[in-house]
Every structure is written in C-alpha cells, then in structure tokens.
Design an enzyme around this catalytic site. Structure first.
Site, mmCIF file in Angstrom:
data_model
loop_
_atom_site.group_PDB
_atom_site.id
_atom_site.type_symbol
_atom_site.label_atom_id
_atom_site.label_comp_id
_atom_site.label_asym_id
_atom_site.label_seq_id
_atom_site.Cartn_x
_atom_site.Cartn_y
_atom_site.Cartn_z
ATOM 1 N N TYR A 1 0.576 -1.303 0.276
ATOM 2 C CA TYR A 1 -0.166 -0.031 0.091
ATOM 3 C C TYR A 1 0.830 1.261 0.246
ATOM 4 C CZ TYR A 1 -4.173 -2.421 0.239
ATOM 5 O OH TYR A 1 -5.505 -3.402 -0.064
ATOM 6 N N GLU B 1 -8.369 -6.400 5.974
ATOM 7 C CA GLU B 1 -7.102 -8.032 4.642
ATOM 8 C C GLU B 1 -6.443 -8.167 6.217
ATOM 9 O OE1 GLU B 1 -5.671 -5.484 1.711
ATOM 10 O OE2 GLU B 1 -8.033 -5.154 0.868
ATOM 11 N N GLN C 1 -7.169 -16.521 -10.668
ATOM 12 C CA GLN C 1 -8.038 -16.840 -10.387
ATOM 13 C C GLN C 1 -8.501 -18.461 -10.675
ATOM 14 O OE1 GLN C 1 -7.571 -13.046 -10.378
ATOM 15 N NE2 GLN C 1 -6.318 -13.885 -8.798
ATOM 16 N N SER D 1 -11.613 -21.124 -9.859
ATOM 17 C CA SER D 1 -12.037 -21.787 -9.004
ATOM 18 C C SER D 1 -12.472 -23.024 -8.503
ATOM 19 C CB SER D 1 -14.236 -22.036 -8.881
ATOM 20 O OG SER D 1 -14.495 -20.296 -8.835
ATOM 21 N N LEU E 1 -18.968 -23.612 -14.684
ATOM 22 C CA LEU E 1 -20.397 -24.813 -14.185
ATOM 23 C C LEU E 1 -18.876 -24.410 -12.824
ATOM 24 C CD1 LEU E 1 -20.444 -27.722 -15.485
ATOM 25 C CD2 LEU E 1 -17.569 -26.153 -15.596
ATOM 26 N N PRO F 1 -17.175 -23.515 -9.900
ATOM 27 C CA PRO F 1 -18.060 -23.412 -8.102
ATOM 28 C C PRO F 1 -18.910 -24.107 -8.072
ATOM 29 C CG PRO F 1 -18.438 -21.253 -9.367
ATOM 30 C CD PRO F 1 -17.307 -22.301 -10.306
HETATM 31 C C1 FAD Z 1 -13.065 -15.265 -8.995
HETATM 32 C C2 FAD Z 1 -12.573 -16.166 -10.183
HETATM 33 C C3 FAD Z 1 -13.081 -17.396 -10.539
HETATM 34 C C4 FAD Z 1 -12.611 -18.060 -11.699
HETATM 35 N N1 FAD Z 1 -12.259 -19.439 -11.751
HETATM 36 C C5 FAD Z 1 -12.415 -19.908 -13.266
HETATM 37 C C6 FAD Z 1 -12.566 -21.105 -13.695
HETATM 38 O O1 FAD Z 1 -13.127 -21.989 -12.354
HETATM 39 N N2 FAD Z 1 -11.890 -22.243 -14.662
HETATM 40 C C7 FAD Z 1 -11.654 -21.232 -15.473
HETATM 41 O O2 FAD Z 1 -11.156 -21.612 -16.818
HETATM 42 N N3 FAD Z 1 -11.040 -19.598 -15.391
HETATM 43 C C8 FAD Z 1 -11.828 -18.830 -14.293
HETATM 44 N N4 FAD Z 1 -11.516 -17.780 -13.963
HETATM 45 C C9 FAD Z 1 -10.737 -16.863 -14.855
HETATM 46 C C10 FAD Z 1 -9.365 -17.308 -14.697
HETATM 47 O O3 FAD Z 1 -8.869 -16.360 -13.694
HETATM 48 C C11 FAD Z 1 -8.845 -16.380 -16.048
HETATM 49 O O4 FAD Z 1 -9.393 -15.230 -16.518
HETATM 50 C C12 FAD Z 1 -8.883 -17.231 -17.433
HETATM 51 O O5 FAD Z 1 -8.237 -17.748 -17.372
HETATM 52 C C13 FAD Z 1 -7.634 -16.398 -18.741
HETATM 53 O O6 FAD Z 1 -6.448 -16.635 -18.388
HETATM 54 P P1 FAD Z 1 -5.550 -16.483 -19.363
HETATM 55 O O7 FAD Z 1 -3.946 -16.284 -18.008
HETATM 56 O O8 FAD Z 1 -5.413 -17.247 -19.301
HETATM 57 O O9 FAD Z 1 -5.675 -15.011 -19.716
HETATM 58 P P2 FAD Z 1 -5.454 -13.343 -20.516
HETATM 59 O O10 FAD Z 1 -3.678 -13.793 -20.815
HETATM 60 O O11 FAD Z 1 -5.460 -13.112 -18.533
HETATM 61 O O12 FAD Z 1 -6.365 -13.388 -21.374
HETATM 62 C C14 FAD Z 1 -7.347 -12.836 -21.059
HETATM 63 C C15 FAD Z 1 -8.486 -12.575 -21.964
HETATM 64 O O13 FAD Z 1 -8.026 -11.761 -22.794
HETATM 65 C C16 FAD Z 1 -7.547 -11.910 -24.340
HETATM 66 N N5 FAD Z 1 -6.365 -10.659 -24.348
HETATM 67 C C17 FAD Z 1 -5.782 -11.228 -23.810
HETATM 68 N N6 FAD Z 1 -4.027 -10.363 -24.070
HETATM 69 C C18 FAD Z 1 -5.504 -9.957 -25.631
HETATM 70 C C19 FAD Z 1 -4.645 -8.777 -25.817
HETATM 71 N N7 FAD Z 1 -3.382 -8.376 -26.525
HETATM 72 N N8 FAD Z 1 -5.547 -8.526 -27.006
HETATM 73 C C20 FAD Z 1 -7.066 -8.949 -27.085
HETATM 74 N N9 FAD Z 1 -6.972 -9.911 -26.398
HETATM 75 C C21 FAD Z 1 -5.925 -10.573 -25.424
HETATM 76 C C22 FAD Z 1 -7.224 -13.841 -24.439
HETATM 77 O O14 FAD Z 1 -7.467 -13.934 -25.379
HETATM 78 C C23 FAD Z 1 -8.398 -13.930 -22.887
HETATM 79 O O15 FAD Z 1 -8.966 -14.105 -23.760
HETATM 80 C C24 FAD Z 1 -12.047 -17.138 -12.768
HETATM 81 C C25 FAD Z 1 -11.454 -15.882 -12.418
HETATM 82 C C26 FAD Z 1 -11.811 -15.003 -11.457
HETATM 83 C C27 FAD Z 1 -11.742 -13.804 -11.101
HETATM 84 C C1 HEM Z 2 -6.171 2.116 -1.837
HETATM 85 C C2 HEM Z 2 -5.711 1.134 -2.599
HETATM 86 C C3 HEM Z 2 -6.015 -0.125 -3.546
HETATM 87 C C4 HEM Z 2 -7.696 0.082 -4.088
HETATM 88 C C5 HEM Z 2 -8.837 0.414 -4.032
HETATM 89 C C6 HEM Z 2 -7.365 -1.299 -4.749
HETATM 90 C C7 HEM Z 2 -9.022 -1.374 -5.691
HETATM 91 C C8 HEM Z 2 -8.837 -2.709 -6.624
HETATM 92 C C9 HEM Z 2 -10.113 -3.067 -7.083
HETATM 93 C C10 HEM Z 2 -11.099 -2.216 -7.036
HETATM 94 C C11 HEM Z 2 -9.378 -4.576 -8.052
HETATM 95 C C12 HEM Z 2 -10.411 -5.779 -8.695
HETATM 96 C C13 HEM Z 2 -11.542 -6.217 -7.778
HETATM 97 C C14 HEM Z 2 -11.895 -6.987 -8.521
HETATM 98 O O1 HEM Z 2 -11.197 -8.219 -9.352
HETATM 99 O O2 HEM Z 2 -13.369 -7.387 -8.388
HETATM 100 C C15 HEM Z 2 -8.092 -4.696 -7.477
HETATM 101 C C16 HEM Z 2 -7.538 -5.752 -7.326
HETATM 102 C C17 HEM Z 2 -6.181 -5.829 -7.798
HETATM 103 N N1 HEM Z 2 -5.282 -5.247 -6.904
HETATM 104 FE FE1 HEM Z 2 -5.551 -3.489 -5.694
HETATM 105 N N2 HEM Z 2 -6.553 -1.490 -4.529
HETATM 106 C C18 HEM Z 2 -5.427 -0.985 -3.994
HETATM 107 C C19 HEM Z 2 -4.025 -1.363 -3.617
HETATM 108 C C20 HEM Z 2 -3.913 -2.560 -3.944
HETATM 109 C C21 HEM Z 2 -2.007 -2.513 -3.779
HETATM 110 C C22 HEM Z 2 -1.296 -1.941 -2.929
HETATM 111 C C23 HEM Z 2 -1.590 -3.687 -4.667
HETATM 112 C C24 HEM Z 2 -0.931 -4.259 -5.006
HETATM 113 C C25 HEM Z 2 0.622 -4.094 -4.801
HETATM 114 C C26 HEM Z 2 -2.798 -4.144 -4.898
HETATM 115 C C27 HEM Z 2 -2.945 -4.945 -6.236
HETATM 116 C C28 HEM Z 2 -4.273 -5.078 -7.271
HETATM 117 C C29 HEM Z 2 -4.284 -6.520 -8.336
HETATM 118 C C30 HEM Z 2 -2.962 -7.308 -8.034
HETATM 119 C C31 HEM Z 2 -5.506 -6.740 -8.240
HETATM 120 C C32 HEM Z 2 -5.358 -7.975 -9.394
HETATM 121 C C33 HEM Z 2 -6.192 -7.471 -10.780
HETATM 122 C C34 HEM Z 2 -4.593 -7.361 -11.597
HETATM 123 O O3 HEM Z 2 -3.995 -8.627 -11.662
HETATM 124 O O4 HEM Z 2 -5.051 -6.507 -12.310
HETATM 125 N N3 HEM Z 2 -4.323 -3.440 -4.873
HETATM 126 N N4 HEM Z 2 -7.544 -3.234 -6.124
#
Ligand code: FAD
Ligand code: HEM
Length: 403
Positions: A94, A136, A206, A208, A278, A280
């Site tokens: 932070y 947290e 992430q 599920s 499906l 979770p």
């Molecule tokens: C709470 C939670 C639970 C989840 N549970 C599951 C689960 O059970 N199973 C599951 O399969 N996934 C799940 N997901 C989704 C998972 O976390 C990932 O987001 C997913 O696997 C895609 O990640 P990735 O690294 O393969 O794609 P990323 O590289 O993160 O890309 C995400 C999407 O954007 C597209 N993309 C990336 N870069 C570009 C670009 N430059 N231009 C255009 N498009 C682009 C990719 O092709 C892809 O479709 C969950 C997400 C959350 C938040």
């Molecule tokens: C007051 C400070 C902060 C606020 C208001 C904030 C807010 C948020 C919000 C709204 C999300 C999206 C949640 C979702 O997925 O639904 C998020 C995700 C995230 N935050 Fe923060 N955050 C703060 C501080 C931080 C700090 C200190 C870090 C670490 C250096 C951080 C790292 C991340 C990461 C890694 C994600 C996941 C998304 C990604 O990977 O791009 N955040 N935060």
C-alpha cells in the site's frame, strides 16, 4: 481528515475523473518503471486488454467521491480484500501504490496541485489504505487459524490432470510439503501462480475450486482461452493446458472469495451456469449431495454443444443417484441424440423451467460470462425473485453492479 482536506478532495475529484485514463496510464507506467517487481503481482493480460488497469485508481476516486461518508463502500472493500489476500498483497505494498498514486496526481493536476491539495490526497489515501489493509489483516488471520491454514504462496504438485471436455481440463493439486489443506467453502476460488519463461515473470490467476471440500487436495478446472485475435491467446490457461503436467509444481494461495454456499443451508438451491462457469457450482453440488441435502437442487447449464460440456458423466451420475437433484441442459447446437437425452436447444432460458421457484426461500447461484449473468439475473427478477436471494460470480474483475 480535516473538513478543509475533505473539501479539497471533493473539488479535485471531478478533474481527476475527467482525466481518468491519463491518471491510470501514468500511474501504472510510473509504478512498473520504479517497481518492476510488481509486474509479477499484477495480471499483465488485464493490463494489455485494458480491462482492469483502471480498477485500482478508479476505486480510489470512488472512495474520494464518498469522502463525506466512506462507509458506503464497505461491501466493496470485502470483495477487493478477498482478491487482494488471494494475491498475497500486504500493507507495505500500500505504501508503494500510495507513493505512485500521489506522484501521478501531481503530474495530472500540474500547477493546480498545491501542497495543501497533495496533503489532502495523502491523508485520504492513507485513510483508505488503513481501512483496506485492516480488513485484509482480519482475512489473513482467519485463514491462519483454520485447521491446516496458511497465508501467502505454497507449492502444490499436480497429482492428476484430467480432460473434462474439448476445452476444460482439471488439475488435482496436492501440497508438496506433504501436509493437509484447509477445507474451502464451496464457491471459493484460489490463485495459481506460475513462472512464464517468455515474459520472464511470475503471473497469477484465480480459479474456482471445482471439488467438494476435503483436506487432501484442491481441484481446479481450467478452460483454454482463445484470444479474439489468433495471436492473443490466454497466457496462463494455455500455459497450464500445454506445459503443466502431472508431477509439476505450481504455487497456490488459500481459498478466498465470498460467493459461497452458507453452512448447513436448508433451503432449495438453483445453480445456473454458463460454459466454464460451472466450476464453483460443481463444488457446491458435490458438497450438498455429499452431505445428504434433502431439499430440491436444480442445476441449469448452458454451453455451445456436447463436446464442450464438462463433467457431463459426473452430473448424469449425480442426478441418477439423488432423486432431489434435477438437471436441465441447453446447447446452442443440438443433435437428434442430444434431444433424445432431454437437452434443449438455444441459450439457457429459465422461463422454460416451470418448477424453478416453488419455494420462497430458494437460493440462486449464477456463474458464467457477464452477459449471461446479467440475463439470468434479470429473468429471475422478472419472475418475482428477490434480488437478495440471487448470488453471482464473474470470472474477472467485478464490473457488474446488480445487487
Ligand atoms: C473468481 C474467479 C474465478 C475463476 N474461475 C475460473 C475457473 O474455474 N476456470 C477457468 O477456466 N477460469 C476461471 N477464471 C478466469 C481465470 O482467472 C483467467 O482469467 C482465465 O483463465 C484467462 O486467463 P489467461 O491467463 O489464460 O488469459 P489472459 O492472458 O489473462 O487473457 C484474458 C483474455 O483476454 C484475451 N487477451 C489477452 N491479451 C489480449 C490482447 N492483447 N488483445 C486481445 N485479447 C487479449 C485473452 O485471449 C483471453 O481471452 C476465474 C476468474 C476469477 C476472477
Ligand atoms: C487503496 C488502495 C487500493 C484500491 C482502492 C484497490 C482496488 C482494487 C480493485 C477495485 C480491484 C479489482 C477487484 C476485482 O477483481 O473485483 C483490485 C485488484 C487488484 N489489486 Fe488493488 N487496490 C488497492 C491497493 C492495491 C495494492 C497496494 C496492490 C499491490 C501492489 C494491489 C494489487 C491488486 C492486484 C494485483 C489486483 C488484481 C487485478 C490484477 O491482477 O490486475 N492493489 N484492486
């Protein structure tokens, strides 16, 4: 914070919001230049696709907008807190973010950024950071005191890799230290972290948990994400499918998330999933049937066709051995064989299921793409179902504000 500081915040929020893209672009560029190690923590896919880079800075602005009554944001703090703890974000992070945010505010406001205004923003950020890291800290504490609990990253070995459909593969993950794992609450997710040699970075996503709670392993089920452009495939999902095999090690954090099945729930349950959504719900269903839940459970699932219908055999087996579980399946494209097996054609349509809301205490759990969640939510409400009985999970940064 003083009243004058609150006033200064309120005056400057609209200017910063108007320049939101400039602010967030500046912020991330600055942070990744000065603290490149944080690239290992953030989802560089989200940064590229532009989906979420605004989430952090915009959440700070939303907080500032409500500076007179910051408590209205508490429910959001819990959701973000689960995501943050699942990524092992700690109070020291932070400090780094606060520093870059304040410097970016200075750069965006230019000469208008008087020392008093910067002081006010410093105080506002500090207040928000304490609120969030305080929450947290409680979540980390809860994880630690659970039986077998841990916080931070822990190495897990892939014990089994199992193909569930043409696109979804499951990974059964066991701690390499030989210890046990805490029982997750059905519906929760965990973060998976792996090193990507091409990027020379660690990346986390992430997933599920798709298995029922147990102390031996977690199962995740991953869909291979194809990019909209052929050259932009999902980083981690493809890496897991193609390069992570039985015996390989990946890092996990503890189960997190508040899309959960209440303990000892004694009400009818409706589970509504689209595609990989499906996962979770599989954990919820297996947990409920394992505990001899006697109330009706209705499983509604929609996907493109039979080849991408994951867990089909397992679901058929559960419905045939539990008389209280009914399933209704929709494929966009059906064959005569699918129709003979009771599959319906087209998108999942809850209005075609008559016995859906037979009991006022029924709980509805939805998981799938955003547009899918929105449609099911609206259709349930149109049937008179109270929005407080509807829970949903988006597989990405939560953008939907439905309840
Ligand atoms: C709470 C939670 C639970 C989840 N549970 C599951 C689960 O059970 N199973 C599951 O399969 N996934 C799940 N997901 C989704 C998972 O976390 C990932 O987001 C997913 O696997 C895609 O990640 P990735 O690294 O393969 O794609 P990323 O590289 O993160 O890309 C995400 C999407 O954007 C597209 N993309 C990336 N870069 C570009 C670009 N430059 N231009 C255009 N498009 C682009 C990719 O092709 C892809 O479709 C969950 C997400 C959350 C938040
Ligand atoms: C007051 C400070 C902060 C606020 C208001 C904030 C807010 C948020 C919000 C709204 C999300 C999206 C949640 C979702 O997925 O639904 C998020 C995700 C995230 N935050 Fe923060 N955050 C703060 C501080 C931080 C700090 C200190 C870090 C670490 C250096 C951080 C790292 C991340 C990461 C890694 C994600 C996941 C998304 C990604 O990977 O791009 N955040 N935060």
């Amino acid at each position: 914070m003083t009243d004058e500081q609150k006033r200064l915040i309120t005056v400057t929020v609209p200017v910063l919001k108007e320049n939101g893209v400039l602010l967030t672009t500046h912020f991330y560029k600055r942070m990744f230049t000065h603290n490149p190690e944080l690239k290992n923590m953030f989802n560089m896919g989200n940064q590229q696709s532009g989906k979420q880079q605004t989430a952090l800075a915009m959440a700070v602005l939303a907080y500032a907008e409500n500076i007179a009554n910051p408590m209205v944001l508490l429910p959001v703090v819990d959701r973000i807190g689960h995501k943050h703890t699942s990524l092992d974000i700690r109070p020291e992070h932070y400090m780094i973010v606060g520093n870059h945010l304040l410097e970016s505010i200075k750069e965006v406001l230019g000469e208008a950024a008087t020392p008093a205004i910067i002081d006010a923003w410093g105080a506002a950020y500090q207040q928000l950071a304490s609120l969030m890291s305080g929450h947290e800290a409680k979540l980390y504490e809860k994880q630690t005191i659970k039986t077998n609990g841990w916080t931070g990253w822990r190495p897990f070995k892939v014990g089994k890799k199992n193909i569930e459909s043409a696109e979804i593969t499951s990974f059964y993950l066991y701690p390499t230290d030989g210890g046990h794992v805490p029982m997750h609450i059905p519906g929760q997710y965990l973060s998976v972290r792996t090193f990507l040699p091409d990027l020379n970075l660690n990346q986390a996503r992430q997933y599920s948990i798709s298995s029922a709670p147990n102390e031996e392993y977690y199962r995740i089920s991953v869909k291979r994400e194809k990019g909209q452009n052929l050259d932009a495939n999902g980083l981690i999902s493809n890496y897991l499918h193609d390069f992570v095999n039985e015996g390989d090690v990946i890092d996990l954090t503890s189960p997190a998330g508040n899309f959960i099945l209440a303990e000892n729930i004694a009400a009818p349950i409706v589970l509504i999933s689209g595609g990989v959504g499906l996962t979770p719900l599989m954990s919820m269903l297996q947990s409920l049937t394992g505990k001899n839940h006697t109330q009706p459970i209705t499983w509604l699932h929609g996907c493109r066709n039979k080849s991408v219908h994951a867990f089909k055999d397992q679901l058929d087996q559960i419905t045939s051995t539990n008389s209280n579980v009914k399933q209704h399946t929709f494929y966009n494209v059906v064959t005569p064989e699918d129709i003979a097996n009771g599959v319906m054609e087209g998108h999942l349509d809850i209005s075609s299921i008559l016995e859906l809301h037979q009991h006022p205490d029924t709980n509805y759990f939805i998981c799938g793409p955003s547009a899918f969640i929105q449609k099911q939510f609206q259709d349930l409400q149109a049937q008179g179902i109270n929005k407080n009985a509807i829970f949903f999970e988006e597989f990405g940064p939560q953008l939907l504000q439905l309840n």
